[in-house]
Scaffold this motif. Structure first.
Motif, PDB file in Angstrom:
ATOM      1  N   GLY A  13       0.817  -1.213   0.000  1.00  0.00           N
ATOM      2  CA  GLY A  13       0.000   0.000   0.000  1.00  0.00           C
ATOM      3  C   GLY A  13       0.846   1.256   0.000  1.00  0.00           C
ATOM      4  N   GLY A  23      11.125   8.160  -4.530  1.00  0.00           N
ATOM      5  CA  GLY A  23      11.337   7.122  -3.510  1.00  0.00           C
ATOM      6  C   GLY A  23      10.209   6.100  -3.544  1.00  0.00           C
ATOM      7  N   GLY A  27      11.346   2.508  -4.671  1.00  0.00           N
ATOM      8  CA  GLY A  27      11.308   1.593  -3.518  1.00  0.00           C
ATOM      9  C   GLY A  27      10.104   0.669  -3.555  1.00  0.00           C
ATOM     10  N   ALA A  28       9.009   1.109  -4.171  1.00  0.00           N
ATOM     11  CA  ALA A  28       7.775   0.333  -4.075  1.00  0.00           C
ATOM     12  C   ALA A  28       7.103   0.113  -5.444  1.00  0.00           C
ATOM     13  CB  ALA A  28       6.819   1.044  -3.111  1.00  0.00           C
ATOM     14  N   VAL A  47      -3.896   3.622   0.833  1.00  0.00           N
ATOM     15  CA  VAL A  47      -4.286   3.457   2.241  1.00  0.00           C
ATOM     16  C   VAL A  47      -4.769   4.787   2.829  1.00  0.00           C
ATOM     17  CG1 VAL A  47      -3.014   1.319   2.693  1.00  0.00           C
ATOM     18  CG2 VAL A  47      -1.815   3.475   2.921  1.00  0.00           C
ATOM     19  N   HIS A  50      -4.905   5.085   6.661  1.00  0.00           N
ATOM     20  CA  HIS A  50      -3.593   5.398   7.242  1.00  0.00           C
ATOM     21  C   HIS A  50      -3.304   6.891   7.152  1.00  0.00           C
ATOM     22  CE1 HIS A  50      -1.643   1.597   8.289  1.00  0.00           C
ATOM     23  NE2 HIS A  50      -2.428   1.085   7.376  1.00  0.00           N
ATOM     24  N   TYR A 133      -1.233   2.730  14.274  1.00  0.00           N
ATOM     25  CA  TYR A 133      -1.048   2.570  12.829  1.00  0.00           C
ATOM     26  C   TYR A 133      -0.434   1.222  12.417  1.00  0.00           C
ATOM     27  CZ  TYR A 133       1.486   4.173   8.515  1.00  0.00           C
ATOM     28  OH  TYR A 133       2.015   4.307   7.272  1.00  0.00           O
ATOM     29  N   ILE A 141      -2.277  -6.452   5.576  1.00  0.00           N
ATOM     30  CA  ILE A 141      -1.521  -7.554   4.971  1.00  0.00           C
ATOM     31  C   ILE A 141      -2.195  -8.893   5.272  1.00  0.00           C
ATOM     32  CG2 ILE A 141       0.694  -8.791   5.131  1.00  0.00           C
ATOM     33  CD1 ILE A 141       1.913  -5.951   5.891  1.00  0.00           C
ATOM     34  N   VAL A 149       5.392  -8.973   0.798  1.00  0.00           N
ATOM     35  CA  VAL A 149       5.055  -7.552   0.864  1.00  0.00           C
ATOM     36  C   VAL A 149       6.228  -6.705   0.362  1.00  0.00           C
ATOM     37  CG1 VAL A 149       4.267  -5.675   2.366  1.00  0.00           C
ATOM     38  CG2 VAL A 149       3.583  -8.011   2.862  1.00  0.00           C
ATOM     39  N   GLY A 152       9.715  -0.228   0.655  1.00  0.00           N
ATOM     40  CA  GLY A 152      11.021   0.395   0.854  1.00  0.00           C
ATOM     41  C   GLY A 152      11.556   0.035   2.234  1.00  0.00           C
ATOM     42  N   HIS A 158       7.909  -2.189  10.615  1.00  0.00           N
ATOM     43  CA  HIS A 158       6.465  -2.474  10.630  1.00  0.00           C
ATOM     44  C   HIS A 158       6.182  -3.901  10.146  1.00  0.00           C
ATOM     45  CE1 HIS A 158       5.505   2.097  10.233  1.00  0.00           C
ATOM     46  NE2 HIS A 158       5.705   1.730  11.486  1.00  0.00           N
ATOM     47  N   ALA A 189      17.275   0.590  -5.256  1.00  0.00           N
ATOM     48  CA  ALA A 189      17.097   1.802  -4.442  1.00  0.00           C
ATOM     49  C   ALA A 189      16.020   1.598  -3.378  1.00  0.00           C
ATOM     50  CB  ALA A 189      16.743   2.982  -5.347  1.00  0.00           C
ATOM     51  N   ARG A 191      16.121   2.646  -0.492  1.00  0.00           N
ATOM     52  CA  ARG A 191      16.052   3.851   0.343  1.00  0.00           C
ATOM     53  C   ARG A 191      16.614   5.022  -0.468  1.00  0.00           C
ATOM     54  NH1 ARG A 191      15.166   4.639   5.620  1.00  0.00           N
ATOM     55  NH2 ARG A 191      16.092   6.440   6.630  1.00  0.00           N
ATOM     56  N   VAL A 192      15.732   5.739  -1.116  1.00  0.00           N
ATOM     57  CA  VAL A 192      16.153   6.907  -1.894  1.00  0.00           C
ATOM     58  C   VAL A 192      16.255   8.087  -0.925  1.00  0.00           C
ATOM     59  CG1 VAL A 192      15.522   8.457  -3.794  1.00  0.00           C
ATOM     60  CG2 VAL A 192      14.963   6.013  -3.936  1.00  0.00           C
ATOM     61  N   MET A 202      14.143  10.577   1.122  1.00  0.00           N
ATOM     62  CA  MET A 202      13.240  11.389   0.310  1.00  0.00           C
ATOM     63  C   MET A 202      11.828  11.144   0.816  1.00  0.00           C
ATOM     64  SD  MET A 202      12.726  11.444  -3.845  1.00  0.00           S
ATOM     65  CE  MET A 202      14.337  12.102  -4.205  1.00  0.00           C
TER      66      MET A 202
HETATM   67  P1  TYM Z   1       4.388   5.307   2.401  1.00  0.00           P
HETATM   68  O1  TYM Z   1       3.072   5.755   1.859  1.00  0.00           O
HETATM   69  O2  TYM Z   1       5.159   6.218   3.265  1.00  0.00           O
HETATM   70  O3  TYM Z   1       5.323   4.871   1.214  1.00  0.00           O
HETATM   71  C1  TYM Z   1       4.876   3.989   0.198  1.00  0.00           C
HETATM   72  C2  TYM Z   1       5.982   3.037  -0.207  1.00  0.00           C
HETATM   73  O4  TYM Z   1       7.115   3.800  -0.694  1.00  0.00           O
HETATM   74  C3  TYM Z   1       8.289   3.433   0.012  1.00  0.00           C
HETATM   75  N1  TYM Z   1       9.130   4.613   0.183  1.00  0.00           N
HETATM   76  C4  TYM Z   1      10.418   4.663  -0.161  1.00  0.00           C
HETATM   77  N2  TYM Z   1      11.220   3.748  -0.714  1.00  0.00           N
HETATM   78  C5  TYM Z   1      12.513   4.127  -0.957  1.00  0.00           C
HETATM   79  N3  TYM Z   1      12.992   5.359  -0.677  1.00  0.00           N
HETATM   80  C6  TYM Z   1      12.212   6.305  -0.107  1.00  0.00           C
HETATM   81  N4  TYM Z   1      12.688   7.511   0.154  1.00  0.00           N
HETATM   82  C7  TYM Z   1      10.846   5.972   0.172  1.00  0.00           C
HETATM   83  N5  TYM Z   1       9.806   6.659   0.708  1.00  0.00           N
HETATM   84  C8  TYM Z   1       8.757   5.805   0.702  1.00  0.00           C
HETATM   85  C9  TYM Z   1       7.786   2.921   1.359  1.00  0.00           C
HETATM   86  O5  TYM Z   1       8.734   2.081   1.976  1.00  0.00           O
HETATM   87  C10 TYM Z   1       6.521   2.203   0.953  1.00  0.00           C
HETATM   88  O6  TYM Z   1       6.815   0.895   0.505  1.00  0.00           O
HETATM   89  N6  TYM Z   1       2.956   2.260   6.090  1.00  0.00           N
HETATM   90  C11 TYM Z   1       3.140   2.372   4.659  1.00  0.00           C
HETATM   91  C12 TYM Z   1       1.881   2.140   3.862  1.00  0.00           C
HETATM   92  C13 TYM Z   1       1.180   0.864   4.183  1.00  0.00           C
HETATM   93  C14 TYM Z   1       1.601  -0.443   3.798  1.00  0.00           C
HETATM   94  C15 TYM Z   1       0.611  -1.306   4.321  1.00  0.00           C
HETATM   95  C16 TYM Z   1       2.697  -0.916   3.079  1.00  0.00           C
HETATM   96  C17 TYM Z   1       0.035   0.733   4.903  1.00  0.00           C
HETATM   97  N7  TYM Z   1      -0.333  -0.557   4.972  1.00  0.00           N
HETATM   98  C18 TYM Z   1       0.707  -2.684   4.130  1.00  0.00           C
HETATM   99  C19 TYM Z   1       2.775  -2.314   2.901  1.00  0.00           C
HETATM  100  C20 TYM Z   1       1.789  -3.180   3.409  1.00  0.00           C
HETATM  101  C21 TYM Z   1       3.637   3.785   4.349  1.00  0.00           C
HETATM  102  O7  TYM Z   1       3.410   4.695   5.082  1.00  0.00           O
HETATM  103  O8  TYM Z   1       4.210   3.894   3.131  1.00  0.00           O
END
Ligand code: TYM
Length: 339
Positions: A13, A23, A27-28, A47, A50, A133, A141, A149, A152, A158, A189, A191-192, A202
Motif C-alpha cells: 500500500g 522514492g 522503492g515500491a 491506504v 492510514h 497505525y 496484509i 510484501v 522500501g 512495521h 534503491a 532507500r532513496v 526522500m
Molecule cells: P508510504 O506511503 O510512506 O510509502 C509507500 C511506499 O514507498 C516506500 N518509500 C520509499 N522507498 C525508498 N525510498 C524512499 N525515500 C521511500 N519513501 C517511501 C515505502 O517504503 C513504501 O513501501 N505504512 C506504509 C503504507 C502501508 C503499507 C501497508 C505498506 C500501509 N499498509 C501494508 C505495505 C503493506 C507507508 O506509510 O508507506
C-alpha cells in the motif's frame, strides 16, 4: 501442527497523503509492477485510513487518492491483473485491525521508530491512530493472508511487527491461521535519499519541494532539481567502495542505477572519473526519459476521475471476496457469535 500452505499473494500500500515521489516509485511502485508479472496474486491499496492518522483536508484527500490510483496505473499496474482499490472501501481492514489492537502490546508500539519520528517531541498530542497505525498495517496484509510484501526499507520494522502479531495470534489461539509474511525489500534503491541532504530519506513530508522528484513534476522541474542537488566537489569514483563516505554521490548513483537497470558497478564503469557537472545532465535526461511517460499518462487518467473511481470500486469488490471469509473465520477463532 502441520504447516498451512498459503497461496502466494502480494499485498502492498501507499498513503495518499502527498505527491508520489521517486522514492515511492523506485522503492515500491516499480517493484509492484515487477511482481504483477510474476507468479503471484497481487493486491495494491491506496491506504486512505492510514493517511488520516495525521490531519488531511478532505477535498485534498479525495484528490490525492485518485492521483495515487492514477500513478499506480500509469506506472504499469493493470487493474485487470492486480486488485487496485482504496482501503476505506474494504471495511475488513479496520475490523481485523481492532482484533490486532487486542493482540499487539503497547510496548511493541512504543518501539516503532516511525511513530517516534512522526510524533516528534509532542507525542502526547499525536493521534491515537498514529500510535496504533502498525496494527492497521498488519491487518492490511494479513486480511489477505498475503505471503509477500514489497516495500522500501523504511517499512522494515512495521513488517517485523506484522510477523510478531501473526505469530502471537496463532500462538494464543492455538491455530496456524495467519502466514508469517516475507518482506520483499531490495532492488537498486530501497532507500532513496533527499536531494538536499544525503542523510535524510526522500519524503513527501519534507518542507522543501527541491528535496524530492515528484511523479507529476515536468521535465524542467526534474532537470532543475537534479542540477541543484547537493553533491561534493570530488569526481565520481570508478568503484562502489569509493562512494562509502559520500552519501549524496551514492544516492545519485543509486538513482541512476535503479532507473537504468545497470548495477552500481556498471554505472561507475560508465561515469567513473566524471565531475557532477557532466553526470547530472545524464541523470536528468534518464529521469525525464523514464518518468515523463508516467506523468503524461497520470494526467490523461486524471481527466476522467469517474473512471478512476469505477476502477477502485471494482477492485474493492474483488478484494472483499478475499477479506470477508478471512475475517469471518478470524471472528470464529476468537469466539464471536454470529450466523
Ligand atoms: P508510504 O506511503 O510512506 O510509502 C509507500 C511506499 O514507498 C516506500 N518509500 C520509499 N522507498 C525508498 N525510498 C524512499 N525515500 C521511500 N519513501 C517511501 C515505502 O517504503 C513504501 O513501501 N505504512 C506504509 C503504507 C502501508 C503499507 C501497508 C505498506 C500501509 N499498509 C501494508 C505495505 C503493506 C507507508 O506509510 O508507506
Amino acid at each position: 501442527m502441520t504447516q498451512t500452505q498459503f497461496t502466494p499473494r502480494v499485498f502492498s500500500g501507499i498513503q495518499p497523503s502527498g505527491n508520489l515521489h521517486l522514492g515511492n516509485y523506485l522503492g515500491a511502485l516499480k517493484r509492484f509492477v515487477d511482481m504483477q508479472e510474476e507468479d503471484f496474486e497481487t493486491v495494491y491499496c491506496i491506504v486512505d485510513l492510514h493517511a488520516i492518522t495525521v490531519w488531511q483536508d478532505p477535498e485534498q484527500l479525495r484528490q490525492k487518492t485518485r492521483e495515487v490510483c492514477a500513478g499506480f496505473i500509469a506506472s504499469g499496474l493493470d487493474p485487470a491483473k492486480s486488485i487496485l482499490f482504496n482501503q476505506s472501501q474494504v471495511p475488513e481492514h479496520a475490523q481485523l485491525a481492532w482484533i490486532f489492537n487486542c493482540v499487539a502490546r503497547i510496548g511493541w508500539m512504543q518501539r516503532m521508530t516511525q511513530f517516534k519520528d512522526k510524533a516528534g517531541k509532542n507525542a502526547e498530542n499525536a493521534s491515537l491512530g498514529l500510535f496504533a497505525y502498525p496494527s492497521l498495517m498488519a491487518s492490511d496484509i494479513l486480511v489477505y493472508h498475503a505471503t509477500h510484501v514489497p516495500v522500501g526499507e523504511d517499512q522494515k520494522q512495521h513488517l517485523e511487527l506484522t510477523r510478531d502479531i501473526a505469530a502471537k495470534f496463532n500462538h494464543d489461539y492455538g491455530v496456524d491461521f495467519f502466514p508469517i509474511t516475507e518482506p520483499v525489500i531490495g532492488g537498486a534503491a530501497p532507500r532513496v535519499m533527499s536531494l538536499r541532504d544525503g542523510s535524510k530519506k526522500m519524503s513527501s513530508s519534507d518542507a522543501s519541494d527541491m528535496s524530492r522528484i515528484n511523479l507529476n513534476d515536468d521535465a524542467d522541474a526534474i532537470a532543475k532539481k537534479i542540477r541543484k542537488a547537493k553533491t561534493d566537489p570530488e569526481a565520481l569514483p570508478s568503484e562502489a567502495a569509493g562512494l562509502e563516505d559520500r552519501p549524496e554521490a551514492r544516492n545519485l548513483v543509486r538513482i541512476y542505477s535503479a532507473l537504468s537497470g545497470l548495477d552500481v558497478d556498471g554505472v561507475l564503469a560508465e561515469v567513473g572519473g566524471k565531475q557532477f557537472g557532466a553526470f547530472k545532465p545524464m541523470l536528468a535526461d534518464l529521469a525525464v526519459e523514464k518518468l515523463s511517460p508516467i506523468t503524461t499518462e497520470m494526467d490523461r487518467l486524471l481527466a476522467d476521475p469517474a473512471e478512476i473511481d469505477r476502477i477502485m470500486s471494482d477492485g474493492a469488490k474483488r478484494a472483499r471476496e478475499i477479506t470477508a471469509p478471512i475475517l469471518r473465520r478470524t471472528y470464529e477463532i476468537v469466539g464471536m457469535v454470529g450466523a
